[in-house]
Design an enzyme around this catalytic site. Structure first.
Site, PDB file in Angstrom:
ATOM      1  N   SER A 161       0.833  -1.208   0.000  1.00 57.57           N
ATOM      2  CA  SER A 161       0.000   0.000   0.000  1.00 57.57           C
ATOM      3  C   SER A 161       0.873   1.266   0.000  1.00 57.57           C
ATOM      4  O   SER A 161       1.750   1.384  -0.853  1.00 57.57           O
ATOM      5  CB  SER A 161      -0.944  -0.078   1.213  1.00 57.57           C
ATOM      6  OG  SER A 161      -1.956   0.859   1.100  1.00 57.57           O
ATOM      7  N   ASP A 219      -8.867  -3.559  -6.730  1.00 55.41           N
ATOM      8  CA  ASP A 219      -8.254  -3.165  -5.457  1.00 55.41           C
ATOM      9  C   ASP A 219      -9.309  -2.554  -4.528  1.00 55.41           C
ATOM     10  O   ASP A 219      -9.871  -1.494  -4.799  1.00 55.41           O
ATOM     11  CB  ASP A 219      -7.152  -2.159  -5.779  1.00 55.41           C
ATOM     12  CG  ASP A 219      -6.377  -1.722  -4.550  1.00 55.41           C
ATOM     13  OD1 ASP A 219      -6.994  -1.478  -3.502  1.00 55.41           O
ATOM     14  OD2 ASP A 219      -5.140  -1.621  -4.659  1.00 55.41           O
ATOM     15  N   HIS A 255      -6.839  -5.829  -1.189  1.00 49.35           N
ATOM     16  CA  HIS A 255      -5.892  -4.734  -1.378  1.00 49.35           C
ATOM     17  C   HIS A 255      -4.449  -5.239  -1.451  1.00 49.35           C
ATOM     18  O   HIS A 255      -3.758  -4.955  -2.416  1.00 49.35           O
ATOM     19  CB  HIS A 255      -6.088  -3.737  -0.233  1.00 49.35           C
ATOM     20  CG  HIS A 255      -5.227  -2.524  -0.303  1.00 49.35           C
ATOM     21  ND1 HIS A 255      -4.877  -1.911  -1.492  1.00 49.35           N
ATOM     22  CD2 HIS A 255      -4.645  -1.785   0.671  1.00 49.35           C
ATOM     23  CE1 HIS A 255      -4.111  -0.859  -1.231  1.00 49.35           C
ATOM     24  NE2 HIS A 255      -3.949  -0.767   0.056  1.00 49.35           N
TER      25      HIS A 255
END
Ligand SMILES: *[C@@H]1O[C@H](CO)[C@@H](O)[C@H](O)[C@H]1NC(C)=O
Ligand SMILES: *[C@@H]1O[C@H](CO)[C@@H](O)[C@H](O)[C@H]1NC(C)=O
Ligand SMILES: *[C@@H]1O[C@H](CO)[C@@H](O)[C@H](O)[C@H]1NC(C)=O
Ligand SMILES: *[C@@H]1O[C@H](CO)[C@@H](O)[C@H](O)[C@H]1NC(C)=O
Ligand SMILES: *[C@@H]1O[C@H](CO)[C@@H](O)[C@H](O)[C@H]1NC(C)=O
Ligand SMILES: *[C@@H]1O[C@H](CO)[C@@H](O)[C@H](O)[C@H]1NC(C)=O
Length: 401
Positions: A191, A286, A353
């Protein structure tokens, strides 16, 4: 107000993530089968003065030493967790583990950080490092003077020093922990930490010996410059605020000579400046981007999207159309990289994610071309050649739950 709503949402997501990753506060480090690794702080460094977290505390990392054949191999992972784009958000963050080492606890190393040869073959005996994210700008800010702010009637100092944190932790690993002797090394991140790994990848290679084999791995870090369903690019606005507030100046000149700093924070405008082999682990749907960039609550007041961004089988036809456009935009950005062994990718069609730090995803059931993420990455890392797995569009081969 608008950004605060998004921030709260983001925060909830990270808290979720954190509770999975950070194990219960237990002093025994593997009694319950978890591989808990303690925190090491990086004290004030003469070479990098003022390398501190948002609240002025020392930055930290967790290191599990390599063994046997892995002694001189290094996996360095940068923690993620969004960004703070306003003074208020940064004040808030400074009172959490994402802004202050006073709140950091031991971390359970799983997935790519696991020490288990079954869960993490090929990397389990390497030196594995998890660098804590406590600056709020993907390890990239650099404001000289602290900002004096007043919060709840007290005055406090806020430091925007992510770039110096990067430099100081690297120096600690290179000289004090022996990473200078690395024969092979990986810089990874998930991330916002993956975005940091992207922007620091060339520099990581430069800091190591010339003969060290260096590659980078980005997990859920292909943040796209995409408008939300309201037509406005919320994330571009966010990146402009982050790069300005934190004085992010270390971006590639090739990009900043043509575009503003906020835009140059996106990987997609910097791919041609990367000189180190790079692997993308990414979901075509995502979940963070869908929930926070494409259809966040502030542009969806009636919550018409919340079921869809929780479960793809609950998307309406028009909603699925928007999601497929998102996937197409993602794949368009990867198109120039296709066929080149330097660029690896494992693009799953799942609503999640990140994968790298979860054992069940890293070496689990989200197979593309019958490879798990670990198998794809290992094939690319150790074998070379082109490894570019792109799963077909939802709902085909839907193996994610
Ligand atoms: C486990 O705990 C012991 C004693 O507290 C410590 O010496 C050791 O470094 C810890 N191991 C890891 C991997 O953190
Ligand atoms: C921003 O960073 C640049 C380059 O690191 C530095 O020269 C400049 O003084 C910084 N600005 C502030 C306000 O700290
Ligand atoms: C690198 O390895 C050499 C020989 O094995 C050793 O003497 C030296 O201390 C190591 N350097 C670091 C920074 O660990
Ligand atoms: C998806 O929709 C079905 C019915 O359309 C419903 O039963 C189910 O609970 C929904 N799933 C979620 C996660 O909301
Ligand atoms: C989809 O599943 C089929 C059958 O299991 C498999 O042959 C094919 O490789 C899969 N496609 C991808 C992109 O993984
Ligand atoms: C997929 O890979 C597993 C081992 O990783 C193997 O046992 C299985 O036969 C493979 N399936 C196909 C369809 O190739």
């Amino acid at each position: 107000m608008k950004m605060i709503t998004t921030t709260l949402q983001q925060l909830l997501l990270w808290l979720n993530f954190t509770s999975l990753l950070i194990a219960t506060l237990s002093s025994a480090n593997s009694s319950d089968g978890q591989n808990l690794v303690g925190l090491s702080l990086v004290p004030a460094s003469r070479a990098h003065p003022g390398a501190v977290c948002l609240d002025g505390s020392s930055p930290g990392y967790h290191l599990q030493k390599g063994q046997g054949a892995g002694q001189h191999s290094w996996l360095v992972h940068l923690e993620g967790g969004g960004w703070c784009s306003t003074v208020q958000e940064c004040i808030y963050r400074a009172r959490t583990a994402r802004g202050s080492s006073s709140f950091m606890s031991p971390v359970a190393f799983a997935g790519h950080l696991s020490n288990s040869p079954l869960e993490n073959p090929g990397f389990h005996n390497w030196n594995r490092v998890f660098i804590r994210y406590c600056d709020g700008a993907s390890f990239s800010g650099n404001v000289n003077e602290p900002l004096i702010v007043s919060a709840r009637g007290h005055s406090m100092r806020l430091f925007f020093r992510g770039q110096r944190v990067w430099e100081a932790v690297m120096e600690e690993l290179l000289t004090r922990q022996g990473m200078l002797n690395a024969t092979q090394a990986i810089l990874s991140g998930d991330s916002a930490g993956g975005l940091a790994a992207f922007h620091h990848c060339n520099d990581f290679k430069k800091k190591l010996r010339g003969d060290t084999i260096v590659k980078c791995l980005l997990d859920g870090a292909m943040f796209l410059d995409m408008p939300s369903i309201s037509g406005v690019s919320l994330i571009k606005d966010l990146y402009r605020k982050v790069t300005t507030l934190h004085n992010v100046t270390s971006l590639s000149h090739t990009c900043t000579s043509k575009q503003d700093r906020g835009e140059c924070f996106f990987p997609q405008y910097n791919l041609d400046s990367i000189t180190v082999p790079m692997f993308f682990l990414q979901s075509s749907y995502d979940s963070w981007q869908l929930r926070n960039v494409i259809a966040p609550a502030i542009v969806d007041p009636s919550h018409a999207w919340s079921l869809c961004t929780t479960d793809l089988s609950n998307c309406s036809k028009p909603q699925m159309g928007v999601l497929q456009e998102f996937r197409q935009a993602l794949l368009r950005n990867f198109r120039p990289l296709l066929g080149h062994p330097m660029w690896g990718m494992h693009i799953v069609s799942c609503l999640h994610h990140t994968e790298e730090l979860y054992s069940y995803l890293w070496n689990g059931f989200t197979r593309v071309n019958n490879m798990t993420a670990l198998q794809a990455f290992s094939k690319w890392y150790f074998g070379g050649g082109v490894v570019q797995n792109i799963d077909c569009a939802y709902p085909c081969n839907y193996t994610c739950r």
